[in-house]
Design an enzyme around this catalytic site. Structure first.
Site, PDB file in Angstrom:
ATOM      1  N   GLY A   1     -83.437 -41.935  -3.721  1.00  0.00           N
ATOM      2  CA  GLY A   1     -82.555 -42.748  -2.684  1.00  0.00           C
ATOM      3  C   GLY A   1     -81.747 -42.012  -1.561  1.00  0.00           C
ATOM      4  O   GLY A   1     -81.854 -40.754  -1.498  1.00  0.00           O
TER       5      GLY A   1
ATOM      6  N   SER B   1     -73.055 -44.354  -9.339  1.00  0.00           N
ATOM      7  CA  SER B   1     -73.342 -45.618  -9.223  1.00  0.00           C
ATOM      8  C   SER B   1     -72.253 -46.637  -9.191  1.00  0.00           C
ATOM      9  O   SER B   1     -71.336 -46.629 -10.196  1.00  0.00           O
ATOM     10  CB  SER B   1     -74.314 -46.174 -10.200  1.00  0.00           C
ATOM     11  OG  SER B   1     -75.442 -45.283 -10.447  1.00  0.00           O
TER      12      SER B   1
ATOM     13  N   ASP C   1     -63.768 -39.562  -2.232  1.00  0.00           N
ATOM     14  CA  ASP C   1     -62.249 -40.008  -1.900  1.00  0.00           C
ATOM     15  C   ASP C   1     -61.445 -38.829  -1.566  1.00  0.00           C
ATOM     16  O   ASP C   1     -60.685 -38.823  -0.525  1.00  0.00           O
ATOM     17  CB  ASP C   1     -61.682 -40.767  -3.039  1.00  0.00           C
ATOM     18  CG  ASP C   1     -62.328 -42.000  -3.199  1.00  0.00           C
ATOM     19  OD1 ASP C   1     -62.892 -42.771  -2.469  1.00  0.00           O
ATOM     20  OD2 ASP C   1     -62.545 -42.407  -4.593  1.00  0.00           O
TER      21      ASP C   1
ATOM     22  N   HIS D   1     -62.058 -46.031  -7.795  1.00  0.00           N
ATOM     23  CA  HIS D   1     -62.789 -45.626  -6.694  1.00  0.00           C
ATOM     24  C   HIS D   1     -63.317 -47.257  -6.083  1.00  0.00           C
ATOM     25  O   HIS D   1     -64.455 -47.652  -6.036  1.00  0.00           O
ATOM     26  CB  HIS D   1     -64.257 -44.794  -7.231  1.00  0.00           C
ATOM     27  CG  HIS D   1     -64.764 -44.825  -5.927  1.00  0.00           C
ATOM     28  ND1 HIS D   1     -64.509 -44.148  -4.781  1.00  0.00           N
ATOM     29  CD2 HIS D   1     -66.450 -45.421  -5.364  1.00  0.00           C
ATOM     30  CE1 HIS D   1     -65.700 -44.109  -3.860  1.00  0.00           C
ATOM     31  NE2 HIS D   1     -66.583 -44.903  -4.281  1.00  0.00           N
TER      32      HIS D   1
ATOM     33  N   MET E   1     -71.538 -38.344   0.555  1.00  0.00           N
ATOM     34  CA  MET E   1     -71.610 -38.521  -0.846  1.00  0.00           C
ATOM     35  C   MET E   1     -72.528 -37.478  -1.561  1.00  0.00           C
ATOM     36  O   MET E   1     -72.023 -36.843  -2.567  1.00  0.00           O
ATOM     37  CB  MET E   1     -72.213 -40.157  -0.928  1.00  0.00           C
ATOM     38  CG  MET E   1     -72.127 -40.190  -2.714  1.00  0.00           C
ATOM     39  SD  MET E   1     -70.405 -40.128  -3.232  1.00  0.00           S
ATOM     40  CE  MET E   1     -70.520 -39.119  -4.643  1.00  0.00           C
TER      41      MET E   1
HETATM   42  N1  LIG Z   1     -69.193 -42.760  -6.312  1.00  0.00           N
HETATM   43  C1  LIG Z   1     -69.268 -42.799  -4.953  1.00  0.00           C
HETATM   44  O1  LIG Z   1     -68.222 -42.328  -4.340  1.00  0.00           O
HETATM   45  C2  LIG Z   1     -70.298 -43.409  -4.202  1.00  0.00           C
HETATM   46  C3  LIG Z   1     -70.455 -43.384  -2.945  1.00  0.00           C
HETATM   47  C4  LIG Z   1     -71.673 -43.521  -2.037  1.00  0.00           C
HETATM   48  C5  LIG Z   1     -72.305 -44.553  -2.863  1.00  0.00           C
HETATM   49  N2  LIG Z   1     -72.203 -44.810  -4.139  1.00  0.00           N
HETATM   50  C6  LIG Z   1     -73.176 -45.636  -4.896  1.00  0.00           C
HETATM   51  O2  LIG Z   1     -74.481 -45.116  -5.203  1.00  0.00           O
HETATM   52  C7  LIG Z   1     -75.516 -45.795  -5.299  1.00  0.00           C
HETATM   53  C8  LIG Z   1     -76.409 -45.425  -4.619  1.00  0.00           C
HETATM   54  O3  LIG Z   1     -76.533 -45.361  -3.134  1.00  0.00           O
HETATM   55  P1  LIG Z   1     -77.617 -45.085  -2.318  1.00  0.00           P
HETATM   56  O4  LIG Z   1     -77.201 -45.214  -0.790  1.00  0.00           O
HETATM   57  O5  LIG Z   1     -78.206 -43.842  -2.907  1.00  0.00           O
HETATM   58  O6  LIG Z   1     -78.605 -46.142  -2.536  1.00  0.00           O
HETATM   59  P2  LIG Z   1     -80.349 -46.067  -2.354  1.00  0.00           P
HETATM   60  O7  LIG Z   1     -80.873 -47.644  -2.358  1.00  0.00           O
HETATM   61  O8  LIG Z   1     -80.535 -45.539  -0.984  1.00  0.00           O
HETATM   62  O9  LIG Z   1     -80.757 -45.348  -3.489  1.00  0.00           O
HETATM   63  C9  LIG Z   1     -80.700 -45.779  -4.884  1.00  0.00           C
HETATM   64  C10 LIG Z   1     -82.100 -45.340  -5.684  1.00  0.00           C
HETATM   65  O10 LIG Z   1     -81.875 -45.782  -6.858  1.00  0.00           O
HETATM   66  C11 LIG Z   1     -83.010 -46.049  -7.275  1.00  0.00           C
HETATM   67  N3  LIG Z   1     -83.032 -47.009  -8.549  1.00  0.00           N
HETATM   68  C12 LIG Z   1     -82.952 -48.090  -8.692  1.00  0.00           C
HETATM   69  N4  LIG Z   1     -83.089 -48.685  -9.776  1.00  0.00           N
HETATM   70  C13 LIG Z   1     -83.400 -47.452 -10.601  1.00  0.00           C
HETATM   71  C14 LIG Z   1     -83.481 -47.372 -12.011  1.00  0.00           C
HETATM   72  N5  LIG Z   1     -83.578 -48.438 -12.712  1.00  0.00           N
HETATM   73  N6  LIG Z   1     -83.698 -46.038 -12.499  1.00  0.00           N
HETATM   74  C15 LIG Z   1     -83.760 -45.268 -11.656  1.00  0.00           C
HETATM   75  N7  LIG Z   1     -83.676 -45.235 -10.253  1.00  0.00           N
HETATM   76  C16 LIG Z   1     -83.230 -46.378  -9.708  1.00  0.00           C
HETATM   77  C17 LIG Z   1     -83.836 -46.732  -6.193  1.00  0.00           C
HETATM   78  O11 LIG Z   1     -84.943 -46.742  -6.263  1.00  0.00           O
HETATM   79  C18 LIG Z   1     -83.323 -45.674  -5.102  1.00  0.00           C
HETATM   80  O12 LIG Z   1     -84.069 -44.753  -4.824  1.00  0.00           O
HETATM   81  C19 LIG Z   1     -74.863 -47.491  -5.039  1.00  0.00           C
HETATM   82  O13 LIG Z   1     -74.696 -47.918  -6.185  1.00  0.00           O
HETATM   83  C20 LIG Z   1     -73.634 -46.768  -4.187  1.00  0.00           C
HETATM   84  O14 LIG Z   1     -72.742 -47.933  -4.120  1.00  0.00           O
HETATM   85  C21 LIG Z   1     -70.999 -44.324  -4.852  1.00  0.00           C
HETATM   86  O1  LIG Z   2     -68.346 -47.930   0.032  1.00  0.00           O
HETATM   87  C1  LIG Z   2     -69.503 -48.012  -0.636  1.00  0.00           C
HETATM   88  O2  LIG Z   2     -69.772 -49.031  -0.956  1.00  0.00           O
HETATM   89  C2  LIG Z   2     -69.848 -46.584  -1.177  1.00  0.00           C
HETATM   90  C3  LIG Z   2     -69.127 -45.736  -1.736  1.00  0.00           C
HETATM   91  O3  LIG Z   2     -68.465 -46.201  -2.996  1.00  0.00           O
HETATM   92  C4  LIG Z   2     -68.170 -45.062  -0.858  1.00  0.00           C
HETATM   93  O4  LIG Z   2     -67.030 -44.809  -1.051  1.00  0.00           O
HETATM   94  O5  LIG Z   2     -68.723 -44.568   0.478  1.00  0.00           O
END
Ligand SMILES: NC(=O)c1ccc[n+]([C@@H]2O[C@H](COP(=O)([O-])OP(=O)(O)OC[C@H]3O[C@@H](n4cnc5c(N)ncnc54)[C@H](O)[C@@H]3O)[C@@H](O)[C@H]2O)c1
Ligand SMILES: O=C(O)C[C@H](O)C(=O)O
Length: 353
Positions: free
Chosen positions: A51, A158, A190, A217, A268
């Site tokens: 992802g 996630s 953050d 968060h 991230m």
């Molecule tokens: N904690 C934080 O600070 C923070 C920051 C940014 C994003 N996030 C979160 O991280 C998550 C991912 O963001 P992203 O931009 O990489 O999204 P993205 O859609 O680009 O990538 C997510 C990946 O997860 C995979 N996926 C989906 N279902 C799956 C499963 N059952 N098993 C394994 N892989 C699976 C998808 O195929 C994809 O490759 C989101 O929920 C987003 O909100 C959290």
């Molecule tokens: O804002 C979002 O949905 C992704 C992540 O939690 C962030 O803080 O960038």
């Protein structure tokens, strides 16, 4: 002793496995001698590795000298990502795993599991709007952890993190493998944002600034403690209002700028790689590793709370006190606790009901 043509045939069979044998894409170096991992170090798995976060995070972990083996799991595209990264001449051996049938292979023997799997926000959504899809994904992946590496440290990215960490805890409890010190919600972004935005205001190098960010968060649960800034600094009420709002809405700022194509991925991945490195240094036994993280906590009356923790061989080894808060921060803490209570309850109920 193998002949030269036998050696080449052996390497080729790993590089181009028949599709029926794609259960583990273990890519060898040219010598064909690296299948078991060439350098001492830790075994790390990234779930959601193909992802927006997963790919740059995988690259950064491939560059981390503490990593000997890197497992990349996703439901799509891991063979390509694995082949690509495996050509980097760093120590970690990369293996790809594709689809649910290969989850257990991806997790067996792993020391640190990093989970960025799940859908990201689009403009107009809250992180909680992701709950319905991501809760089930996190449950499935954490069930894999209980089966295959119940003692691993888990870094959960996630969203909504405020609920997905309680979900993971309940999955582990149900399986009888829960160790609250080994389950850590990643809130490092953050802190990265707080350090960056405060450095801009103060005219400093962001690498020399540290702002603890506590609570959780999402929105008002993200509580930067500007009164505890390093280096010690004073801010006008206008600066406090501007900085607090910008740090709390940093994620939304990126979601809006990306205009429907996703949320923060590069910053991230950088933050997650920093946090994972801190966890690995803790596992190695390094002293004085302190990071903010959303964990099972007794720092407040809430069962989960983000605050500064000291990391070590057992994961979280010490909770640092919140420290003195000013009136603005105390009011912010009350707002954060109210929202956190609901998000935690929602996560726990998802597994219990
Ligand atoms: N904690 C934080 O600070 C923070 C920051 C940014 C994003 N996030 C979160 O991280 C998550 C991912 O963001 P992203 O931009 O990489 O999204 P993205 O859609 O680009 O990538 C997510 C990946 O997860 C995979 N996926 C989906 N279902 C799956 C499963 N059952 N098993 C394994 N892989 C699976 C998808 O195929 C994809 O490759 C989101 O929920 C987003 O909100 C959290
Ligand atoms: O804002 C979002 O949905 C992704 C992540 O939690 C962030 O803080 O960038």
């Amino acid at each position: 002793m193998q002949s030269s043509s036998e050696r080449i045939a052996r390497i080729a069979s790993h590089l181009h496995p028949p599709s029926s044998q794609m259960e583990e894409t273990s890519l060898l170096g040219r010598s064909g001698c690296r299948a078991k991992g060439g350098t001492p170090g830790f075994k790390v798995a990234i779930l959601g590795a193909a992802g927006g976060i997963g790919q740059p995070l995988a690259m950064l972990m491939k560059m981390n000298p503490l990593v000997s083996v890197l497992h990349l799991y996703d439901v799509v595209n891991t063979p390509g990502v694995t082949a690509d990264l495996s050509h980097m001449n760093t120590g970690a051996v990369v293996r790809g795993f594709l689809g649910q049938a290969q989850l257990d292979n991806a997790l067996t023997g792993i020391d640190l599991v990093i989970i960025p799997a799940g859908v990201p926000r689009k403009p107009g959504m809250t992180r909680d709007d992701l709950f319905n899809i991501n809760a089930g994904i996190v449950r499935t992946l954490c069930e894999g952890v209980t089966r295959c590496c119940p003692n691993a440290i888990v870094n959960l990215i996630s969203n909504p993190v405020n609920s997905t960490v309680p979900i993971a805890a309940e999955v582990f409890k149900k399986a009888g493998t829960y160790n609250p010190r080994r389950l850590l919600g990643v809130t490092t972004l953050d802190v990265a944002r707080a350090n960056t935005f405060v450095a801009e205001v103060l005219g400093l190098d962001p690498r020399n600034v540290n702002i603890p960010v506590v609570g959780g968060h999402a929105g008002v649960t993200i509580l930067p403690l500007l009164s505890q800034a390093t280096p010690p600094s004073s801010f006008t009420p206008e600066e406090v209002a501007y900085l607090t709002e910008r740090i709390q809405n940093g994620g939304t700022e990126v979601v809006e700028a990306k205009a429907g194509t996703g949320s923060a991925t590069l910053s991230m991945a950088y933050a997650a790689a920093q946090f994972a490195d801190a966890c690995l240094r803790g596992l190695r036994g390094d002293a004085g590793i302190v990071e903010c993280s959303y964990v099972a906590s007794q720092v407040t009356e809430l069962p989960f709370f983000a605050s500064s923790v000291r990391l070590g061989r057992g994961g979280v080894e010490e909770f640092l006190p919140l420290g003195p808060l000013n009136e603005f921060e105390r009011a912010g803490l009350e707002k954060a606790k109210k929202e956190l209570t609901e998000s935690i309850h929602k996560g726990v109920s998802f597994i219990k009901s």
